[in-house]
Design a protein around this motif. Structure first.
Motif, PDB file in Angstrom:
ATOM      1  N   LEU A   1      -1.208  -1.916  -4.326  1.00 50.03           N
ATOM      2  CA  LEU A   1      -0.455  -2.418  -5.474  1.00 50.03           C
ATOM      3  C   LEU A   1      -0.299  -3.925  -5.335  1.00 50.03           C
ATOM      4  O   LEU A   1       0.378  -4.401  -4.426  1.00 50.03           O
TER       5      LEU A   1
ATOM      6  N   ASN B   1       1.635   5.367  -0.318  1.00 50.26           N
ATOM      7  CA  ASN B   1       1.047   6.696  -0.157  1.00 50.26           C
ATOM      8  C   ASN B   1       0.909   7.386  -1.520  1.00 50.26           C
ATOM      9  O   ASN B   1       1.878   7.460  -2.280  1.00 50.26           O
ATOM     10  N   VAL B   2      -0.274   7.865  -1.821  1.00 49.11           N
ATOM     11  CA  VAL B   2      -0.496   8.592  -3.073  1.00 49.11           C
ATOM     12  C   VAL B   2       0.137   9.981  -2.961  1.00 49.11           C
ATOM     13  O   VAL B   2      -0.060  10.689  -1.965  1.00 49.11           O
TER      14      VAL B   2
ATOM     15  N   GLN C   1      -2.618   3.767  -2.130  1.00 51.34           N
ATOM     16  CA  GLN C   1      -3.001   2.988  -3.310  1.00 51.34           C
ATOM     17  C   GLN C   1      -2.540   1.548  -3.145  1.00 51.34           C
ATOM     18  O   GLN C   1      -1.350   1.293  -2.944  1.00 51.34           O
TER      19      GLN C   1
ATOM     20  N   TYR D   1       0.871  -1.167   0.000  1.00 49.59           N
ATOM     21  CA  TYR D   1       0.000   0.000   0.000  1.00 49.59           C
ATOM     22  C   TYR D   1       0.916   1.227   0.000  1.00 49.59           C
ATOM     23  O   TYR D   1       1.690   1.434   0.931  1.00 49.59           O
TER      24      TYR D   1
END
Length: 296
Positions: free
Chosen positions: A277, A256-257, A275, A254
């Motif tokens: 992945l 960070n965007v 996000q 996961y």
């Protein structure tokens, strides 16, 4: 001129599905299974000569699953697998080896008004339980149990730092990260005199305990590798009948965007919107076994 020898063979029935209902008056219990069997015969004439006279048909193996479930019931997947192995080896003199795999579907009794319902269940796939029994003629069964699809996630108390820093590295140190994985584990017993259901739950609870830690503060993980090792050690410490355990922990990343690039509506700092992945991902595997300590 070449000569040939069959060095390994087996045949059987896969994916035999079964729902067994145990009726104790108004209280019912269920076990839904998927069973696969494999037999090895003393003769290879079915392969080499096309002679089927020794073959216990795979359809007969399917029927055996249903008939033995009716006759003996289904307590644990392991006990049912052992029962089937013993049946094949004792019933057919020419069957040398039997292997039975059982997967248990995760049904749980529904809570209704604070009480366990007598006959209603909910499918709760926290993890899938499975086992394999193997047995040879005049031998004792060996049992491997396991779980899969146990997906866990924690939002902090996980890090990954101080790894090799060379020309190929692009990943920065992460002192605080999301840790998520989908756990597969299998273990071997040194005996069949085991409360298999209790042992399986002990393993599952150990996995969750080492991953999550205490409810208020959690537990720190410096790496997936270390968490995996501590879990396997706790399992062997907790269940003396287990002599070997293997775990596979793929990373579920996961990230960070990056919201800083949105000049007018973005945020310089973001640790709340991540996000998922799926690929590529790290995949960590290790096995732990007991060793004999020599007495001098």
């Amino acid at each position: 001129m070449s000569t040939y020898k069959i060095v390994d063979d087996a045949y059987g029935k896969s994916g035999v599905k079964l729902l067994h209902i145990k009726r104790d008056g108004p209280v019912h219990s269920i076990r839904e299974l998927e069973v696969s069997s494999q037999l090895t015969l003393s003769s290879k004439k079915d392969y080499t000569e096309g002679d089927n006279s020794d073959i216990v048909a795979t359809d007969s193996q399917k029927n055996t699953v249903y008939l033995l479930a009716k006759k003996h019931g289904v307590n644990s997947p392991e006990e049912f697998a052992i029962l089937l192995c013993r049946h094949y080896l004792s019933t057919y003199a020419h069957v040398l080896k039997a292997q039975v795999q059982v997967e248990l579907y995760p049904w749980q009794r529904i809570d209704a008004d604070g009480k366990k319902h007598n006959h209603a269940f909910v499918f709760t796939p926290v993890a899938t339980r499975f086992c394999t029994a193997r047995m040879e003629k005049n031998g004792i069964p060996t049992i491997e149990s396991g779980l899969k699809d146990l997906r866990v996630l924690k939002t902090t108390q996980s890090a990954f730092v101080n790894f090799v820093n060379d020309d190929y590295r692009s990943l920065p140190d992460a002192s605080d990260r999301v840790f998520s994985t989908v756990i597969t584990s299998r273990w071997e017993y040194s005996t069949v005199n085991v409360d298999f259901c209790k042992a399986w739950n002990t393993v599952k609870d150990a996995i969750i305990q080492v991953f999550a830690g205490p409810a208020d503060k959690g537990i720190y993980s410096p790496s997936v590798q270390n968490t995996l090792h501590l879990t396997e050690k706790l399992v062997l410490d907790s269940v003396p009948e287990i002599n070997y355990i293997e775990m596979i922990l793929p990373n579920k990343h996961y990230i960070n965007v990056d919201l800083s690039k949105f000049k007018n509506v973005g945020f310089a700092h973001n640790d709340t919107v991540l996000q998922p992945l799926d690929k590529p991902s790290g995949n960590i595997r290790a096995a732990l076994t007991r060793t004999l300590v020599s007495k001098l």
